[in-house]
Design an enzyme around this catalytic site. Structure first.
Site, short mmCIF file in Angstrom:
data_model
loop_
_atom_site.label_atom_id
_atom_site.label_comp_id
_atom_site.label_asym_id
_atom_site.label_seq_id
_atom_site.Cartn_x
_atom_site.Cartn_y
_atom_site.Cartn_z
N GLU A 47 -11.08 -0.58 10.85
CA GLU A 47 -11.47 -1.66 9.93
C GLU A 47 -10.82 -2.94 10.44
O GLU A 47 -9.72 -2.90 10.95
CB GLU A 47 -10.96 -1.37 8.52
CG GLU A 47 -9.43 -1.35 8.44
CD GLU A 47 -8.87 -1.42 7.03
OE1 GLU A 47 -9.63 -1.52 6.07
OE2 GLU A 47 -7.63 -1.38 6.92
N ARG B 286 -26.94 13.52 15.81
CA ARG B 286 -26.84 12.13 15.40
C ARG B 286 -25.61 11.42 15.96
O ARG B 286 -24.63 12.07 16.33
CB ARG B 286 -26.72 12.07 13.88
CG ARG B 286 -28.02 11.87 13.20
CD ARG B 286 -27.82 11.86 11.71
NE ARG B 286 -29.11 11.74 11.07
CZ ARG B 286 -29.39 12.25 9.87
NH1 ARG B 286 -28.47 12.90 9.20
NH2 ARG B 286 -30.59 12.09 9.37
N GLY C 169 0.83 -1.20 0.00
CA GLY C 169 0.00 0.00 0.00
C GLY C 169 0.87 1.25 0.00
O GLY C 169 1.86 1.32 0.71
N MET D 82 -8.81 3.16 8.34
CA MET D 82 -7.95 2.04 7.96
C MET D 82 -7.02 1.63 9.12
O MET D 82 -7.03 2.26 10.17
CB MET D 82 -7.11 2.41 6.75
CG MET D 82 -7.84 2.26 5.43
SD MET D 82 -6.70 2.56 4.06
CE MET D 82 -7.72 2.02 2.69
N GLY D 83 -6.23 0.64 8.86
CA GLY D 83 -5.28 0.18 9.87
C GLY D 83 -5.07 -1.31 9.81
O GLY D 83 -4.33 -1.88 10.61
N ARG D 84 -5.73 -1.94 8.86
CA ARG D 84 -5.71 -3.40 8.73
C ARG D 84 -6.04 -4.02 10.07
O ARG D 84 -7.17 -3.87 10.52
CB ARG D 84 -4.34 -3.88 8.23
CG ARG D 84 -4.46 -5.14 7.38
CD ARG D 84 -3.12 -5.65 6.94
NE ARG D 84 -2.48 -4.81 5.98
CZ ARG D 84 -2.62 -4.95 4.67
NH1 ARG D 84 -3.37 -5.90 4.20
NH2 ARG D 84 -2.00 -4.15 3.84
N SER E 193 -24.58 15.06 19.98
CA SER E 193 -24.09 14.20 18.89
C SER E 193 -22.96 13.34 19.43
O SER E 193 -22.36 13.67 20.44
CB SER E 193 -23.58 15.05 17.73
OG SER E 193 -22.41 15.73 18.11
N ASP F 134 2.11 -0.08 11.96
CA ASP F 134 2.05 -1.36 12.65
C ASP F 134 3.35 -2.16 12.59
O ASP F 134 3.34 -3.38 12.74
CB ASP F 134 0.89 -2.21 12.06
CG ASP F 134 1.05 -2.47 10.58
OD1 ASP F 134 1.91 -1.82 9.94
OD2 ASP F 134 0.32 -3.31 10.04
N THR G 172 4.06 2.97 5.85
CA THR G 172 2.68 2.48 5.89
C THR G 172 1.86 3.40 6.78
O THR G 172 2.35 3.82 7.85
CB THR G 172 2.57 1.03 6.41
OG1 THR G 172 1.19 0.77 6.75
CG2 THR G 172 3.41 0.76 7.64
N ILE G 173 0.64 3.69 6.35
CA ILE G 173 -0.20 4.56 7.19
C ILE G 173 -0.61 3.84 8.48
O ILE G 173 -1.04 4.47 9.43
CB ILE G 173 -1.45 5.07 6.44
CG1 ILE G 173 -2.40 3.93 6.07
CG2 ILE G 173 -1.06 5.87 5.21
CD1 ILE G 173 -3.81 4.40 5.69
N ASP G 174 -0.48 2.51 8.51
CA ASP G 174 -0.98 1.74 9.65
C ASP G 174 -0.14 1.88 10.93
O ASP G 174 -0.62 1.60 12.02
CB ASP G 174 -1.06 0.24 9.30
CG ASP G 174 -1.95 -0.04 8.10
OD1 ASP G 174 -2.74 0.85 7.74
OD2 ASP G 174 -1.84 -1.14 7.52
N ARG H 158 1.19 -5.20 -5.21
CA ARG H 158 1.35 -6.37 -4.34
C ARG H 158 1.59 -7.54 -5.30
O ARG H 158 0.77 -7.78 -6.18
CB ARG H 158 0.08 -6.60 -3.51
CG ARG H 158 -0.29 -5.39 -2.63
CD ARG H 158 -1.38 -5.74 -1.63
NE ARG H 158 -2.10 -4.58 -1.13
CZ ARG H 158 -1.72 -3.85 -0.08
NH1 ARG H 158 -0.62 -4.14 0.56
NH2 ARG H 158 -2.45 -2.82 0.31
N GLY I 250 5.65 -1.91 3.94
CA GLY I 250 5.25 -2.38 5.26
C GLY I 250 5.61 -3.84 5.48
O GLY I 250 6.58 -4.34 4.89
N ASP I 251 4.81 -4.54 6.28
CA ASP I 251 5.23 -5.89 6.67
C ASP I 251 5.29 -6.88 5.51
O ASP I 251 6.19 -7.72 5.47
CB ASP I 251 4.38 -6.43 7.84
CG ASP I 251 2.90 -6.39 7.56
OD1 ASP I 251 2.50 -5.88 6.48
OD2 ASP I 251 2.12 -6.88 8.40
N ALA J 220 -13.49 12.34 19.79
CA ALA J 220 -14.56 11.34 19.60
C ALA J 220 -14.95 10.71 20.93
O ALA J 220 -14.20 10.75 21.91
CB ALA J 220 -14.10 10.27 18.62
O1 F6P Z 1 -1.60 -1.35 4.76
C1 F6P Z 1 -2.12 -0.17 4.32
C2 F6P Z 1 -3.58 -0.29 4.02
O2 F6P Z 1 -4.02 0.97 3.60
C3 F6P Z 1 -4.45 -0.84 5.15
O3 F6P Z 1 -4.73 0.13 6.12
C4 F6P Z 1 -5.63 -1.34 4.39
O4 F6P Z 1 -6.27 -2.38 5.08
C5 F6P Z 1 -5.04 -1.86 3.11
O5 F6P Z 1 -3.81 -1.19 2.95
C6 F6P Z 1 -5.90 -1.65 1.89
O6 F6P Z 1 -5.27 -2.24 0.81
P1 F6P Z 1 -5.72 -2.05 -0.71
O7 F6P Z 1 -5.34 -0.68 -1.15
O8 F6P Z 1 -4.98 -3.10 -1.44
O9 F6P Z 1 -7.21 -2.21 -0.73
#
Ligand code: F6P
Length: 326
Positions: A226, A166, A14, A173-175, A219, A133, A129-131, A75, A105-106, A190
């Site tokens: 995710e 509401r 990613g 995201m974050g896998r 609200s 992780d 990676t934005i995650d 990938r 990333g990993d 939040a």
């Molecule tokens: O690992 C980075 C990431 O953006 C995750 O946060 C997300 O789950 C995944 O990649 C989404 O992957 P793709 O762009 O292949 O749908």
């Protein structure tokens, strides 16, 4: 001693804002130290298909501020096979590439580790990676920008949430990691964050209901990471509809919006430092490692460690979030 003359650089997995700043730093730093640089397009896929171009100083001009990756990314299933990696190695030899710098990333580092061991070549990873992780580094390139993008989006949703009084579930995201969810929840004020790290021990939705969220407010915003284990914003809101139909909730899935945009100053600086550190590491005869940052110092982390464990989120932050949303 293994004399490195030419390095290859690629981005894989990613994309993450700041990857271009890292490509620039690796390229310029290598040239500064007298090395040749070759850009490999579309990650490991390009190493297999031979999409490789000589890079000069100007090849990376005017990219520090751009999101995405000028090298493109992919990938690559073929790189997971022995045959695919053999072709990749043959292309490296043909191109005279003696060492690789891989940005990702990993998944990227898992491939790099196998490849480096199989063919005994120096490979250094730069965490992108934005995650956030990856173990052994406090931050990964792209995380800060994504976090800011989320917070900006949540601020906007808050306006309409407030007007309509509401409840919103916002999926980020974050896998399987809750860094983006937890810290964006804190930064956007939040009500709560539902993250995979906690989900095993507790029904986080039920805890929220029991706590009586939205009682004293007009609200509420809940950030949901995710993940199959959280059920995502959709899963949570469907449960709510069934179990507590008195709530009128809406969902927003921020999706790939989080991966784009101009990198923050923090990510550009981190990318510049880590890109330069990757070349220092190669010249220092390091191999099979990721460069990282811990307490603002540059560190070298073996790939095995970077990808091995689940990096823990700071549980204290969950308590702070709870206290501040009472
Ligand atoms: O690992 C980075 C990431 O953006 C995750 O946060 C997300 O789950 C995944 O990649 C989404 O992957 P793709 O762009 O292949 O749908």
């Amino acid at each position: 001693m293994y004399q490195i003359k030419t390095i290859g650089i690629l981005t894989s997995g990613g994309d993450a804002p700041g990857m271009n700043a890292a490509i620039r730093a690796v390229t310029r730093s290598a040239i500064y130290h007298g090395l040749n640089v070759k850009g490999i397009y579309r990650g490991y896929k390009g190493l297999i298909s031979g999409e490789i171009k000589e890079f000069q100083t100007q090849s990376v001009s005017n990219i520090i501020q751009q999101g995405g990756t000028i090298l493109r990314t992919a990938r690559c299933q073929e790189f997971m096979t022995e045959e695919g990696r053999k072709i990749a190695y043959e292309n490296m030899v043909k191109e005279g590439i003696d060492a690789l710098v891989v940005l990702g990333g990993d998944g990227t580092f898992t491939g790099a580790k196998i490849f480096a061991n199989e063919f005994n070549i120096p490979v250094v990873g730069v965490p992108c990676t934005i995650d956030n992780d990856l173990c052994g580094t406090d931050y990964t390139i792209g995380y800060d920008t994504a976090l800011n993008t989320i917070v900006e989006s949540v601020d906007k949703i808050r306006d309409t949430a407030n007007s309509h009084e509401r409840l919103f579930f916002i999926e980020v995201m974050g896998r399987d990691a809750g860094f983006l969810a937890l810290n964006s929840a804190l930064a956007s004020g939040a009500e709560a964050a539902i993250i995979p790290e906690i989900v095993t021990g507790e029904d986080q939705l039920e805890t929220l209901i029991q706590r009586g969220f939205r009682k004293s407010k007009n609200s509420s915003i809940v950030i949901v990471a995710e993940s199959d284990s959280t059920g995502g914003a959709l899963g949570i809101s469907e449960r709510l509809k069934k179990e507590h139909p008195e709530y009128d909730a809406r969902i927003t899935i921020l999706g790939h919006l989080q991966r784009g945009g101009r990198p923050s100053a923090y990510d550009r600086i981190l990318a510049s430092r880590l890109g330069a550190a990757a070349i220092d590491a190669l010249l220092d005869e390091q191999r099979n490692i990721m460069v990282g940052v811990v307490h603002d110092d540059i560190v070298y982390v073996p790939f095995t460690k970077a990808i091995k464990d689940d990096k823990p989120v700071d549980a204290v932050l969950m308590d702070v979030l709870k206290a501040l949303s009472c």
